[in-house]
Design an enzyme around this catalytic site. Structure first.
Site, PDB file in Angstrom:
ATOM      1  N   SER A 200       0.850  -1.188   0.000  1.00  0.00           N
ATOM      2  CA  SER A 200       0.000   0.000   0.000  1.00  0.00           C
ATOM      3  C   SER A 200       0.885   1.236   0.000  1.00  0.00           C
ATOM      4  O   SER A 200       1.704   1.426   0.900  1.00  0.00           O
ATOM      5  CB  SER A 200      -0.891   0.017   1.240  1.00  0.00           C
ATOM      6  OG  SER A 200      -1.445   1.315   1.388  1.00  0.00           O
TER       7      SER A 200
ATOM      8  N   HIS B 270      -1.365  -1.307  -4.157  1.00  0.00           N
ATOM      9  CA  HIS B 270      -2.651  -1.026  -3.495  1.00  0.00           C
ATOM     10  C   HIS B 270      -2.762   0.478  -3.252  1.00  0.00           C
ATOM     11  O   HIS B 270      -1.881   1.087  -2.645  1.00  0.00           O
ATOM     12  CB  HIS B 270      -2.713  -1.808  -2.182  1.00  0.00           C
ATOM     13  CG  HIS B 270      -4.023  -1.738  -1.479  1.00  0.00           C
ATOM     14  ND1 HIS B 270      -5.114  -2.488  -1.867  1.00  0.00           N
ATOM     15  CD2 HIS B 270      -4.422  -1.021  -0.396  1.00  0.00           C
ATOM     16  CE1 HIS B 270      -6.121  -2.232  -1.046  1.00  0.00           C
ATOM     17  NE2 HIS B 270      -5.739  -1.331  -0.147  1.00  0.00           N
TER      18      HIS B 270
ATOM     19  N   ASP C 269      -4.977   3.419  -1.659  1.00  0.00           N
ATOM     20  CA  ASP C 269      -6.011   3.684  -0.649  1.00  0.00           C
ATOM     21  C   ASP C 269      -6.591   5.075  -0.811  1.00  0.00           C
ATOM     22  O   ASP C 269      -5.913   6.073  -0.554  1.00  0.00           O
ATOM     23  CB  ASP C 269      -5.406   3.552   0.757  1.00  0.00           C
ATOM     24  CG  ASP C 269      -5.184   2.107   1.156  1.00  0.00           C
ATOM     25  OD1 ASP C 269      -6.139   1.321   1.056  1.00  0.00           O
ATOM     26  OD2 ASP C 269      -4.052   1.771   1.569  1.00  0.00           O
TER      27      ASP C 269
ATOM     28  N   MET D  91      -9.267   7.766   0.494  1.00  0.00           N
ATOM     29  CA  MET D  91     -10.079   8.100   1.674  1.00  0.00           C
ATOM     30  C   MET D  91     -10.632   9.507   1.516  1.00  0.00           C
ATOM     31  O   MET D  91      -9.913  10.417   1.092  1.00  0.00           O
ATOM     32  CB  MET D  91      -9.218   8.050   2.929  1.00  0.00           C
ATOM     33  CG  MET D  91      -8.521   6.728   3.134  1.00  0.00           C
ATOM     34  SD  MET D  91      -7.500   6.784   4.612  1.00  0.00           S
ATOM     35  CE  MET D  91      -6.726   5.170   4.534  1.00  0.00           C
TER      36      MET D  91
ATOM     37  N   HIS E 275      -8.640   0.889  -3.691  1.00  0.00           N
ATOM     38  CA  HIS E 275      -9.539   0.644  -2.550  1.00  0.00           C
ATOM     39  C   HIS E 275     -10.234   1.949  -2.199  1.00  0.00           C
ATOM     40  O   HIS E 275      -9.634   2.839  -1.600  1.00  0.00           O
ATOM     41  CB  HIS E 275      -8.671   0.116  -1.383  1.00  0.00           C
ATOM     42  CG  HIS E 275      -9.417  -0.153  -0.126  1.00  0.00           C
ATOM     43  ND1 HIS E 275      -8.764  -0.370   1.077  1.00  0.00           N
ATOM     44  CD2 HIS E 275     -10.741  -0.255   0.144  1.00  0.00           C
ATOM     45  CE1 HIS E 275      -9.664  -0.588   2.024  1.00  0.00           C
ATOM     46  NE2 HIS E 275     -10.865  -0.513   1.496  1.00  0.00           N
TER      47      HIS E 275
ATOM     48  N   MET F  95     -12.363   4.030  -0.049  1.00  0.00           N
ATOM     49  CA  MET F  95     -12.991   4.190   1.277  1.00  0.00           C
ATOM     50  C   MET F  95     -13.712   5.531   1.252  1.00  0.00           C
ATOM     51  O   MET F  95     -13.304   6.497   1.907  1.00  0.00           O
ATOM     52  CB  MET F  95     -11.913   4.143   2.367  1.00  0.00           C
ATOM     53  CG  MET F  95     -11.374   2.737   2.590  1.00  0.00           C
ATOM     54  SD  MET F  95      -9.817   2.727   3.499  1.00  0.00           S
ATOM     55  CE  MET F  95      -8.694   2.934   2.134  1.00  0.00           C
TER      56      MET F  95
ATOM     57  N   MET G 156     -11.292  -6.489   5.476  1.00  0.00           N
ATOM     58  CA  MET G 156     -10.515  -5.552   6.310  1.00  0.00           C
ATOM     59  C   MET G 156     -10.177  -6.225   7.640  1.00  0.00           C
ATOM     60  O   MET G 156     -11.067  -6.681   8.357  1.00  0.00           O
ATOM     61  CB  MET G 156     -11.304  -4.272   6.587  1.00  0.00           C
ATOM     62  CG  MET G 156     -11.507  -3.362   5.390  1.00  0.00           C
ATOM     63  SD  MET G 156     -10.004  -2.923   4.491  1.00  0.00           S
ATOM     64  CE  MET G 156      -9.043  -2.091   5.762  1.00  0.00           C
TER      65      MET G 156
ATOM     66  N   ASP H  32      -6.520  -6.916   4.209  1.00  0.00           N
ATOM     67  CA  ASP H  32      -5.929  -5.577   4.295  1.00  0.00           C
ATOM     68  C   ASP H  32      -5.951  -5.079   5.737  1.00  0.00           C
ATOM     69  O   ASP H  32      -7.025  -4.910   6.323  1.00  0.00           O
ATOM     70  CB  ASP H  32      -6.756  -4.641   3.390  1.00  0.00           C
ATOM     71  CG  ASP H  32      -6.192  -3.228   3.300  1.00  0.00           C
ATOM     72  OD1 ASP H  32      -5.116  -2.968   3.858  1.00  0.00           O
ATOM     73  OD2 ASP H  32      -6.859  -2.392   2.648  1.00  0.00           O
TER      74      ASP H  32
END
Ligand code: DX5
Ligand code: ZN
Length: 227
Positions: free
Chosen positions: A10, A33, A35, A37, A66, A68, A137, A175
């Site tokens: 990540s 990966h 992330d 957010m 991913h 979020m 998760m 993850d």
């Protein structure tokens, strides 16, 4: 289950001021990966499509994105254009999982859903044919560097059993808190792919750490099969 364990560093744990070098440090990575957010779905902000597109220009590796974020369906096209190869949304953020998965697949990219630790997998077992990946998760989403939650492995075991019993082609990825001390139990439970942020980028040699993690996961899987 795929042949070799997939290790996905990540970049949340990387030094953003030299992202190019940080990605160049992990040639052993299978996937990168990413992330995303939004400060709403999770109480933290990371980066968005601009940085994702930059990462896509830097590397030819699979970008495992991913999301979020709230209302992920509004952002799918943007992340497809930014170079995502797999788009993962949270089931808690949508009202119709199948619809969003189909929307992602309609762009020719892999679709996946993720579950917070408190979200059970059972209500989603009947929609597995619509996704390519499930991201379990093993920490509360929002921050890197948290401790692995072993109770989440029950979800992985349930998924592994249903996927295998039905001959489905769905990658189980985990993850949160994955490192040398935790990856074997995740592999034994049935994970195919492993996100590792702080374990990889906190190591003196991130590339060597990826090799170590992959070997540990492969060894744990083999031990499981020969039991
Ligand atoms: C957490 C993110 C993870 C995070 C993992 O919300 O989804 O991908 O970067 O970090 P580590 O490996 O440090 O737990
Ligand atoms: Zn993640």
């Amino acid at each position: 289950m795929s042949a070799a364990p997939i290790i996905a560093p990540s970049i949340l744990a990387a030094d953003f001021s030299r992202l190019g070098e940080e990605i160049a440090r992990v040639p052993e990575a299978d996937w990168i990966h990413v992330d995303i957010m939004d400060g709403h779905f999770v109480p933290n902000l990371s980066f968005g499509p601009g940085i994702t597109a930059t990462v896509d220009q830097i590397t030819d590796k699979v970008l495992d994105v991913h999301l979020m974020i709230e209302n992920p369906e509004r952002w799918i096209e943007t992340y497809v254009k930014a170079g995502a190869d797999c788009i993962i949304f949270h089931v808690e953020a949508v009202s119709d999982v199948v619809k969003v998965a189909k929307q992602i697949r309609s762009h020719g990219v892999r679709a996946g859903f993720s579950l917070r630790p408190g979200t059970p997998i059972e209500p989603y077992l009947h929609v597995l044919e619509h996704v390519d990946e499930v991201l379990v998760m093993s920490v509360e989403p929002g921050f890197g560097g948290q401790s692995f939650m072993p109770d989440q492995l029950d979800k992985v075991r349930t998924l592994r059993a249903v996927i295998d019993a039905n001959g489905l082609d769905v990658t189980i990825e985990i993850d949160g808190g994955i490192g040398a001390a935790t990856i074997e139990q995740a592999a034994e439970a049935g994970c195919d792919a492993f996100v590792a942020g702080s374990a990889v980028y906190g190591a003196e040699d991130p590339n060597e750490e990826i090799r170590t993690l992959r070997a540990l996961a492969a060894g744990a899987r083999n031990a499981e099969h020969h039991d």
